[in-house]
Scaffold this active site. Structure first.
Site, PDB file in Angstrom:
ATOM      1  N   HIS A  29      70.621  18.846   9.909  1.00 18.42           N
ATOM      2  CA  HIS A  29      70.186  17.473   9.601  1.00 18.42           C
ATOM      3  C   HIS A  29      71.292  16.547  10.089  1.00 18.42           C
ATOM      4  O   HIS A  29      72.432  16.635   9.600  1.00 18.42           O
ATOM      5  CB  HIS A  29      69.989  17.303   8.102  1.00 18.42           C
ATOM      6  CG  HIS A  29      68.990  18.275   7.535  1.00 18.42           C
ATOM      7  ND1 HIS A  29      67.687  17.940   7.277  1.00 18.42           N
ATOM      8  CD2 HIS A  29      69.108  19.591   7.198  1.00 18.42           C
ATOM      9  CE1 HIS A  29      67.041  18.996   6.796  1.00 18.42           C
ATOM     10  NE2 HIS A  29      67.884  20.015   6.737  1.00 18.42           N
ATOM     11  N   GLU A  62      63.647  28.052   0.306  1.00 17.29           N
ATOM     12  CA  GLU A  62      65.095  27.842   0.171  1.00 17.29           C
ATOM     13  C   GLU A  62      65.408  28.088  -1.309  1.00 17.29           C
ATOM     14  O   GLU A  62      66.039  29.091  -1.660  1.00 17.29           O
ATOM     15  CB  GLU A  62      65.467  26.415   0.592  1.00 17.29           C
ATOM     16  CG  GLU A  62      66.953  26.077   0.413  1.00 17.29           C
ATOM     17  CD  GLU A  62      67.286  24.618   0.777  1.00 17.29           C
ATOM     18  OE1 GLU A  62      66.361  23.805   0.954  1.00 17.29           O
ATOM     19  OE2 GLU A  62      68.496  24.301   0.855  1.00 17.29           O
ATOM     20  N   HIS A 109      60.777  23.315   5.846  1.00 16.67           N
ATOM     21  CA  HIS A 109      61.653  24.006   4.902  1.00 16.67           C
ATOM     22  C   HIS A 109      60.747  24.714   3.891  1.00 16.67           C
ATOM     23  O   HIS A 109      59.852  24.081   3.315  1.00 16.67           O
ATOM     24  CB  HIS A 109      62.528  23.016   4.135  1.00 16.67           C
ATOM     25  CG  HIS A 109      63.690  22.480   4.902  1.00 16.67           C
ATOM     26  ND1 HIS A 109      63.573  21.858   6.109  1.00 16.67           N
ATOM     27  CD2 HIS A 109      65.028  22.479   4.606  1.00 16.67           C
ATOM     28  CE1 HIS A 109      64.771  21.483   6.530  1.00 16.67           C
ATOM     29  NE2 HIS A 109      65.680  21.847   5.636  1.00 16.67           N
ATOM     30  N   HIS A 164      68.647  24.154  12.992  1.00 15.86           N
ATOM     31  CA  HIS A 164      68.489  23.633  11.628  1.00 15.86           C
ATOM     32  C   HIS A 164      69.763  22.889  11.257  1.00 15.86           C
ATOM     33  O   HIS A 164      70.717  23.471  10.733  1.00 15.86           O
ATOM     34  CB  HIS A 164      68.201  24.793  10.663  1.00 15.86           C
ATOM     35  CG  HIS A 164      67.923  24.366   9.248  1.00 15.86           C
ATOM     36  ND1 HIS A 164      67.279  25.183   8.349  1.00 15.86           N
ATOM     37  CD2 HIS A 164      68.204  23.222   8.578  1.00 15.86           C
ATOM     38  CE1 HIS A 164      67.168  24.565   7.183  1.00 15.86           C
ATOM     39  NE2 HIS A 164      67.738  23.368   7.296  1.00 15.86           N
ATOM     40  N   ASP A 203      72.845  23.556   8.725  1.00 16.81           N
ATOM     41  CA  ASP A 203      72.119  22.710   7.759  1.00 16.81           C
ATOM     42  C   ASP A 203      72.739  21.316   7.624  1.00 16.81           C
ATOM     43  O   ASP A 203      72.234  20.368   8.226  1.00 16.81           O
ATOM     44  CB  ASP A 203      72.017  23.420   6.395  1.00 16.81           C
ATOM     45  CG  ASP A 203      70.827  22.962   5.566  1.00 16.81           C
ATOM     46  OD1 ASP A 203      70.032  22.141   6.066  1.00 16.81           O
ATOM     47  OD2 ASP A 203      70.672  23.431   4.423  1.00 16.81           O
ATOM     48  N   ASP A 204      73.807  21.190   6.830  1.00 16.22           N
ATOM     49  CA  ASP A 204      74.489  19.901   6.625  1.00 16.22           C
ATOM     50  C   ASP A 204      75.994  20.179   6.677  1.00 16.22           C
ATOM     51  O   ASP A 204      76.660  20.211   5.635  1.00 16.22           O
ATOM     52  CB  ASP A 204      74.100  19.322   5.253  1.00 16.22           C
ATOM     53  CG  ASP A 204      72.614  19.084   5.150  1.00 16.22           C
ATOM     54  OD1 ASP A 204      72.130  18.081   5.704  1.00 16.22           O
ATOM     55  OD2 ASP A 204      71.917  19.916   4.528  1.00 16.22           O
TER      56      ASP A 204
END
Ligand code: ADE
Ligand code: ZN
Length: 348
Positions: free
Chosen positions: A30, A211, A208, A28, A289-290
């Protein structure tokens, strides 16, 4: 199912070294969220673009978020510097290099074409640049890599269909389809037809869900979209029947603790539910994630979470094992990764 091996306890002081040394998969992440401010400036210069901030430090100072939407607004502004196939290739290679330092041995990258086609790029530029980087990853960075295309859920299902059509000529370069962007008010069932089409085309499916959105979104991701993995899924902890379902069907959850902290899903990591998820037998994994926006790559997520929740070697092994079991790699490759994981725990 084979019982999970019991591993030797490791002292809290040695846990960061173990967490770093163990091979792991990241499922996961991005790729646009790995764009560090320095690289953003370099790409802006290469593409002769002006940025709204005077320096990389000023960009970092802007990274204070109240919720998912406040992050997505800045994240989309950052993607404007990406113009060419080489830009996408370079961004992915920069992530692979960083991930290699954290002993990531397999990764499945999220990307979205809609962000980029929305400001004039073609889907081919995006997919071809990222795919070429994935092909080079084993030799250059010692890891395998695959691509998952996320539809943007704040846009319409019709737009998602268009996106799927655009990548059809590139079908073999993409392993799966996912669903990202603003969750609240955009339930999974909004995309039921396009996910059915993607399933028919043989894509692996993820979404997703849970969240910020309610547990009901996780139910509909499973039962309407028929996804194999849930991204985030932390709101499942509010629904004991759903927790049982996730355990029984061994549905992996790609959890992102530092993201949850930065987007204020939890007030502190000491409140995070990942430890309780593992205790309940859920197939949880840790991911970043990011990472350029949330203050850390995968090992930072592991070390901060383990320190906050006082987790130990058994949970470390379980999380790494879950990451390989949850991946879309084939059985032979998975066994090879798990063998390497076992070797590290044998000798640590
Ligand atoms: N796109 C990038 N990061 C995301 C996140 N954490 N949730 C939803 N969409 C995203
Ligand atoms: Zn995400």
């Amino acid at each position: 199912m084979k019982p999970v091996r019991t591993v030797k306890p490791v002292s809290p002081e040695r846990m960061p070294a173990l967490l770093r040394a163990m091979p792991k998969a990241e499922l996961h992440m991005h790729i646009e969220g790995s764009l560090e401010p320095e690289q953003m400036f370099a790409l802006a210069q290469r593409n002769q673009l002006a940025l709204a901030w005077p320096s990389a430090a000023a960009v970092r100072e802007a990274y204070v978020f109240d919720n998912l939407q406040s992050f997505l607004d800045i994240y989309h502004a950052g993607t404007l510097v990406l113009k060419t196939e080489q830009d996408f290739y370079d961004m992915a290679c920069a992530y692979f290099q960083r991930a290699q330092a954290d002993n990531v041995t397999h990764t499945e990258l999220f990307f979205d074409t809609q962000t980029h086609t929305g400001h004039g790029l073609s889907a081919e530029v995006v997919v071809n640049g990222l795919h070429r980087a994935c092909m080079d990853a084993p030799e250059k960075f010692g890891m395998t890599a695959a691509l998952i295309l996320c539809f943007l859920r704040h846009l319409s299902e019709e737009a998602a269909f268009e996106c799927l059509e655009q990548v059809q000529p590139l079908r073999d370069k993409i392993v799966g389809i996912g669903l990202a962007s603003s969750e609240q008010g955009h339930p999974p069932e909004k995309f039921s037809k396009v996910f059915a089409r993607a399933r028919h085309l043989g894509y692996r499916l993820v979404a997703h869900a849970g969240e910020e959105g309610p547990a009901s979104y996780i139910w509909s991701a499973l039962d309407v979209l028929k996804v194999e993995r849930i991204d985030h899924g932390v709101q499942s902890m509010t629904d004991s029947t759903l927790m049982q379902r996730l355990v029984q069907d061994r549905i992996p959850l790609t959890v992102c603790p530092l993201s949850n902290l930065k987007l204020r899903v939890y007030p502190s990591l000491t409140q995070h539910s990942i430890g309780r998820m593992l205790d309940a037998g859920m197939v949880a994994t840790i991911n970043s994630d990011d990472p350029a926006y949330f203050g850390g790559y995968i090992n930072e997520n592991f070390t901060q979470t383990f320190a906050a929740l006082q987790l130990g070697a058994q949970q470390a092994y379980q999380l790494a094992l879950n990451s390989f079991n949850a991946s879309f790699m084939d059985a032979t490759e998975r066994a090879r990764h798990i063998e390497r994981l076992d070797a590290v725990f044998d000798t640590f």
